[in-house]
Write a protein that holds these residues in place. Structure first.
Motif, PDB file in Angstrom:
ATOM      1  N   ARG A 137       0.828  -1.199   0.000  1.00 29.51           N
ATOM      2  CA  ARG A 137       0.000   0.000   0.000  1.00 29.51           C
ATOM      3  C   ARG A 137       0.864   1.251   0.000  1.00 29.51           C
ATOM      4  O   ARG A 137       1.970   1.238   0.519  1.00 29.51           O
ATOM      5  CB  ARG A 137      -0.901   0.034   1.244  1.00 29.51           C
ATOM      6  CG  ARG A 137      -2.035  -0.982   1.201  1.00 29.51           C
ATOM      7  CD  ARG A 137      -2.917  -0.860   2.418  1.00 29.51           C
ATOM      8  NE  ARG A 137      -3.905  -1.934   2.453  1.00 29.51           N
ATOM      9  CZ  ARG A 137      -5.124  -1.839   1.926  1.00 29.51           C
ATOM     10  NH1 ARG A 137      -5.508  -0.717   1.343  1.00 29.51           N
ATOM     11  NH2 ARG A 137      -5.959  -2.844   2.006  1.00 29.51           N
ATOM     12  N   VAL A 143      -3.947   0.755  -2.445  1.00 24.55           N
ATOM     13  CA  VAL A 143      -3.256  -0.458  -2.851  1.00 24.55           C
ATOM     14  C   VAL A 143      -2.388  -0.158  -4.067  1.00 24.55           C
ATOM     15  O   VAL A 143      -2.806   0.537  -4.988  1.00 24.55           O
ATOM     16  CB  VAL A 143      -4.275  -1.567  -3.180  1.00 24.55           C
ATOM     17  CG1 VAL A 143      -3.581  -2.776  -3.781  1.00 24.55           C
ATOM     18  CG2 VAL A 143      -5.033  -1.975  -1.933  1.00 24.55           C
TER      19      VAL A 143
ATOM     20  N   LEU B 163      -4.142  -1.180   8.421  1.00 23.66           N
ATOM     21  CA  LEU B 163      -5.555  -1.164   8.015  1.00 23.66           C
ATOM     22  C   LEU B 163      -6.392  -0.244   8.893  1.00 23.66           C
ATOM     23  O   LEU B 163      -7.503   0.118   8.515  1.00 23.66           O
ATOM     24  CB  LEU B 163      -6.124  -2.581   8.063  1.00 23.66           C
ATOM     25  CG  LEU B 163      -5.606  -3.525   6.981  1.00 23.66           C
ATOM     26  CD1 LEU B 163      -6.018  -4.953   7.271  1.00 23.66           C
ATOM     27  CD2 LEU B 163      -6.110  -3.100   5.606  1.00 23.66           C
ATOM     28  N   LEU B 164      -5.883   0.122  10.061  1.00 22.48           N
ATOM     29  CA  LEU B 164      -6.637   1.014  10.943  1.00 22.48           C
ATOM     30  C   LEU B 164      -6.489   2.479  10.537  1.00 22.48           C
ATOM     31  O   LEU B 164      -7.214   3.334  11.013  1.00 22.48           O
ATOM     32  CB  LEU B 164      -6.165   0.835  12.396  1.00 22.48           C
ATOM     33  CG  LEU B 164      -6.739  -0.377  13.137  1.00 22.48           C
ATOM     34  CD1 LEU B 164      -6.021  -0.577  14.466  1.00 22.48           C
ATOM     35  CD2 LEU B 164      -8.230  -0.232  13.356  1.00 22.48           C
ATOM     36  N   HIS B 165      -5.516   2.757   9.664  1.00 23.65           N
ATOM     37  CA  HIS B 165      -5.317   4.137   9.222  1.00 23.65           C
ATOM     38  C   HIS B 165      -6.521   4.636   8.439  1.00 23.65           C
ATOM     39  O   HIS B 165      -6.947   3.999   7.488  1.00 23.65           O
ATOM     40  CB  HIS B 165      -4.078   4.259   8.333  1.00 23.65           C
ATOM     41  CG  HIS B 165      -2.842   4.548   9.114  1.00 23.65           C
ATOM     42  ND1 HIS B 165      -2.573   5.785   9.614  1.00 23.65           N
ATOM     43  CD2 HIS B 165      -1.826   3.744   9.493  1.00 23.65           C
ATOM     44  CE1 HIS B 165      -1.424   5.748  10.271  1.00 23.65           C
ATOM     45  NE2 HIS B 165      -0.952   4.517  10.217  1.00 23.65           N
ATOM     46  N   MET B 166      -7.046   5.775   8.861  1.00 24.45           N
ATOM     47  CA  MET B 166      -8.142   6.405   8.118  1.00 24.45           C
ATOM     48  C   MET B 166      -7.534   7.177   6.945  1.00 24.45           C
ATOM     49  O   MET B 166      -6.638   7.981   7.150  1.00 24.45           O
ATOM     50  CB  MET B 166      -8.877   7.405   9.012  1.00 24.45           C
ATOM     51  CG  MET B 166     -10.041   6.815   9.757  1.00 24.45           C
ATOM     52  SD  MET B 166     -11.393   6.469   8.624  1.00 24.45           S
ATOM     53  CE  MET B 166     -12.506   5.631   9.739  1.00 24.45           C
ATOM     54  N   PRO B 167      -8.012   6.928   5.728  1.00 22.96           N
ATOM     55  CA  PRO B 167      -7.486   7.717   4.610  1.00 22.96           C
ATOM     56  C   PRO B 167      -8.005   9.141   4.715  1.00 22.96           C
ATOM     57  O   PRO B 167      -9.009   9.371   5.390  1.00 22.96           O
ATOM     58  CB  PRO B 167      -8.059   7.014   3.384  1.00 22.96           C
ATOM     59  CG  PRO B 167      -9.299   6.366   3.882  1.00 22.96           C
ATOM     60  CD  PRO B 167      -9.074   6.010   5.318  1.00 22.96           C
TER      61      PRO B 167
ATOM     62  N   ILE C 114     -12.969  -4.627   4.809  1.00 21.50           N
ATOM     63  CA  ILE C 114     -11.885  -4.054   5.617  1.00 21.50           C
ATOM     64  C   ILE C 114     -10.696  -3.673   4.738  1.00 21.50           C
ATOM     65  O   ILE C 114     -10.108  -2.612   4.891  1.00 21.50           O
ATOM     66  CB  ILE C 114     -11.460  -5.047   6.715  1.00 21.50           C
ATOM     67  CG1 ILE C 114     -12.572  -5.147   7.757  1.00 21.50           C
ATOM     68  CG2 ILE C 114     -10.139  -4.619   7.348  1.00 21.50           C
ATOM     69  CD1 ILE C 114     -12.360  -6.232   8.798  1.00 21.50           C
ATOM     70  N   ARG C 115     -10.365  -4.542   3.784  1.00 22.14           N
ATOM     71  CA  ARG C 115      -9.208  -4.248   2.926  1.00 22.14           C
ATOM     72  C   ARG C 115      -9.506  -3.104   1.961  1.00 22.14           C
ATOM     73  O   ARG C 115      -8.609  -2.416   1.514  1.00 22.14           O
ATOM     74  CB  ARG C 115      -8.798  -5.477   2.110  1.00 22.14           C
ATOM     75  CG  ARG C 115      -8.297  -6.625   2.971  1.00 22.14           C
ATOM     76  CD  ARG C 115      -7.506  -7.587   2.126  1.00 22.14           C
ATOM     77  NE  ARG C 115      -6.375  -6.903   1.525  1.00 22.14           N
ATOM     78  CZ  ARG C 115      -5.989  -7.061   0.277  1.00 22.14           C
ATOM     79  NH1 ARG C 115      -6.637  -7.869  -0.528  1.00 22.14           N
ATOM     80  NH2 ARG C 115      -4.958  -6.389  -0.192  1.00 22.14           N
ATOM     81  N   GLY C 116     -10.775  -2.922   1.608  1.00 17.78           N
ATOM     82  CA  GLY C 116     -11.108  -1.896   0.628  1.00 17.78           C
ATOM     83  C   GLY C 116     -10.954  -2.411  -0.782  1.00 17.78           C
ATOM     84  O   GLY C 116     -11.311  -1.735  -1.736  1.00 17.78           O
ATOM     85  N   LEU C 183     -11.877  -1.258  12.075  1.00 19.21           N
ATOM     86  CA  LEU C 183     -11.311  -1.738  10.812  1.00 19.21           C
ATOM     87  C   LEU C 183     -12.313  -1.584   9.679  1.00 19.21           C
ATOM     88  O   LEU C 183     -11.963  -1.185   8.570  1.00 19.21           O
ATOM     89  CB  LEU C 183     -10.893  -3.204  10.947  1.00 19.21           C
ATOM     90  CG  LEU C 183      -9.598  -3.459  11.710  1.00 19.21           C
ATOM     91  CD1 LEU C 183      -9.425  -4.939  12.004  1.00 19.21           C
ATOM     92  CD2 LEU C 183      -8.392  -2.933  10.932  1.00 19.21           C
ATOM     93  N   ARG C 185     -14.745   0.571   9.482  1.00 17.96           N
ATOM     94  CA  ARG C 185     -14.914   1.985   9.155  1.00 17.96           C
ATOM     95  C   ARG C 185     -13.768   2.477   8.262  1.00 17.96           C
ATOM     96  O   ARG C 185     -13.978   3.136   7.251  1.00 17.96           O
ATOM     97  CB  ARG C 185     -14.972   2.809  10.442  1.00 17.96           C
ATOM     98  CG  ARG C 185     -16.225   3.652  10.502  1.00 17.96           C
ATOM     99  CD  ARG C 185     -16.256   4.570  11.700  1.00 17.96           C
ATOM    100  NE  ARG C 185     -15.974   3.910  12.963  1.00 17.96           N
ATOM    101  CZ  ARG C 185     -15.139   4.398  13.891  1.00 17.96           C
ATOM    102  NH1 ARG C 185     -14.516   5.537  13.680  1.00 17.96           N
ATOM    103  NH2 ARG C 185     -14.935   3.755  15.020  1.00 17.96           N
ATOM    104  N   ALA C 186     -12.536   2.137   8.660  1.00 17.84           N
ATOM    105  CA  ALA C 186     -11.378   2.578   7.872  1.00 17.84           C
ATOM    106  C   ALA C 186     -11.423   1.953   6.474  1.00 17.84           C
ATOM    107  O   ALA C 186     -11.138   2.614   5.477  1.00 17.84           O
ATOM    108  CB  ALA C 186     -10.090   2.193   8.582  1.00 17.84           C
TER     109      ALA C 186
END
Lengths: 200, 252, 200
Positions: A137, A143, B163-167, C114-116, C183, C185-186
């Motif tokens: 990422r 990604v 993965l916890l990072h908010m974009p 979660i991964r998007g 997770l 939410r992000a």
């Protein structure tokens, strides 16, 4: 039978079994031989499987060696397996693939920026086909994508270095100068344009 | 009714207007495929069936559709960026040139790849499963840990942390908050109309494009209500607006 | 090159490509030749691929023909394919495995949210490698996944309680919400799934 003939036979068998191209290093490890011996065996096989001599060819692709069919058998293969050998590549997919191939690792937003239009559906299809793959990422959580082995294999490339320098498709300095002039004139026209451009 | 809830039934999208906007901004709907005229027609249908013009929601609609039009026209103009508008013409030209060269470069590279791909047409590879004796899980645990490459559990924690990072959030503020309303522009035009006649250029002098667009709409509204008429001597020429009460002479 | 040599080459290519043995009838149909011609080509190939002459052999099995490797190559093949490879997780696989490890049991759609981006290919590979396994179904019928014994062994954990505390890598440790909710939410913000990402 000589040892070297036997060694070449073993390598032939390994190349037949493996789905991915095998590097001389892997072949040397598996056959417990030196890389020189492997190189000699590969040279011999390359001769035996030279174009036109058999139904198969020895190809150097994606960092290793692999057997592939002679294109002359394609019609028969199509009849037997009743499907084309591969997919077609749309211009949007080819463009997205080219951007990933040259600029990897790269995120979808960056690809879209270069293309000027969204690259999402093209990227999704390339991913499904295994031509591109995820590669971590970016710092913003997007990604990143890169090309994989299948890309090199299907495009007949040994490594990414086989791709020509992109600069070769740049316009000549004269063409660039002309383009710049035209843009400059358009820019001046725009900054001089006022609300008069609104039509009733 | 808020314009956000305007129901649309288009070729590429069915649902409320605000969702369409969100999807467009996130590039989930390709703006190229979206016929903005259809959106306008849907709005006009809505106006017709509701039988009344709510000026607040009209303002909102114009601002939003104008933003979409601007976005689309930028896309059509080979990816001009917002920053370009703030640049000097020569800087903008340089920037645009760089973008065009980039796009052109990779279009050519794409052509090259397609040639390579075609040249490899008819080449097939074998993709068969391994014979039975070779099909053994390669990750079977053995006593010798070094052979299977012991994994570090920290890899898992790091992955979760990433993965916890908010974009960064997508901001719609610049288009969702109208800086100008039809009501305000109506008042402005009526003020000018008291003189009997005014020029449209004068009415929008110094205004940004959004204000100009909303002013055009306010002008249409004055016309619809029979308060004003206008004439324009030539295409792209100034528009002269006059109050209807005044005896008029229409040129052209 | 004679027609019959060319025909033998095509049959060689088809046998090479096919996973299953091919009958003379199938070969005749695919190559649009008579069964006699196919028989002649097979005789020629059987000679060229007679035991000891190459690394492959032409074998007759279950009413059809197929290539098989010479048993002499078995040890080398074992070294190449059965060798426990120092396996590395790709970033996509590491993310998917981490999500399953910390949130199990969890479904694929949830992992993707979660991964998007899609987690399908990563989850498939983890399943194949035995690092994750199925664990019933969610109330909506989606297959749920959990980690298995192999996972614990590979990561040197006695139980799942030994998983490292995420707090060390948590960018916003002060947040009180559950790990799963945060997770999700992000992830939705990354993929643009929910209105949470839009500032108004």
């Amino acid at each position: 039978m000589t040892d070297s003939a036997e060694h070449a036979h073993t390598i032939e068998a390994l190349l037949f079994l493996s789905t991915d191209p095998l590097s001389p290093r892997e072949l040397a490890d598996a056959t417990q031989a030196s890389e020189e011996a492997v190189a000699a065996a590969l040279t011999q096989l390359a001769e035996e499987y030279a174009p036109g001599r058999r139904g198969l060819r020895l190809r150097e692709l994606a960092g290793g060696y692999t057997f592939a069919t002679d294109p002359a058998s394609e019609n028969a293969a199509r009849r037997l397996f009743s499907r084309p050998r591969a997919f077609t590549l749309t211009p949007a997919q080819a463009e997205t693939l080219a951007i990933v191939a040259y600029l990897q690792p790269i995120s979808r937003p960056e690809i879209s920026r270069i293309r000027g239009v969204s690259a999402d559906s093209a990227a999704t299809i390339l991913l499904e086909r295994g031509l591109i793959e995820e590669s971590g990422r970016s710092q913003f959580g997007a990604v990143l994508y890169r090309t994989g082995t299948l890309f090199l294999k299907l495009f007949g490339l040994r490594t990414l270095d086989d791709l020509p320098d992109v600069a070769r498709w740049d316009p000549t300095p004269e063409e660039q100068a002309e383009l710049r002039d035209r843009l400059l004139r358009a820019g001046e026209a725009r900054s001089g344009g006022g609300p008069g451009a609104i039509e009733e | 009714m808020s314009i956000a809830a305007l129901d649309l039934d288009l070729d590429v999208f069915t649902g409320p207007f605000d969702l369409l906007l969100t999807l467009v901004l996130r590039e989930e709907i390709d703006l190229f495929e979206l016929q903005l005229a259809d959106v306008v027609l849907a709005y006009l249908d809505h106006l017709e069936s509701s039988g009344e013009l709510d000026l607040e929601s009209a303002t909102e609609f114009i601002v939003l559709i104008a933003a979409l039009l601007e976005l689309k026209s930028r896309l059509l103009l080979s990816g001009e960026d917002e920053e370009l508008l703030d640049l000097e013409p020569d800087e903008a030209a340089e920037e645009l040139l760089a973008k065009m060269l980039d796009a052109r470069r990779y279009r050519a590279a794409a052509g090259y790849l397609r040639e390579l791909f075609a040249a490899e047409g008819g080449v097939r590879f074998r993709a068969a499963p391994l014979p039975e004796y070779l099909r053994r899980s390669t990750e079977e645990p053995t006593d010798d840990r070094s052979k299977i490459g012991q994994q570090d559990p920290a890899v898992l924690g790091e992955s979760i942390g990433r993965l916890l990072h908010m974009p960064p959030a997508i901001s719609l503020r610049h288009i969702l908050v109208p800086r100008v309303s039809v009501v305000a522009r109506l008042a402005h035009l009526r003020g000018l109309l008291r003189r009997g006649r005014f020029s449209f250029d004068e009415a929008v002098s110094g205004a940004d494009r959004m204000t100009v667009a909303v002013t055009v709409f306010a002008l249409l509204e004055l016309y619809r209500r029979g308060e004003a008429r206008w004439d324009q001597a030539e295409n792209f020429g100034d528009i002269s607006v006059h109050a209807v009460a005044e005896p008029l002479r229409v040129a052209g």
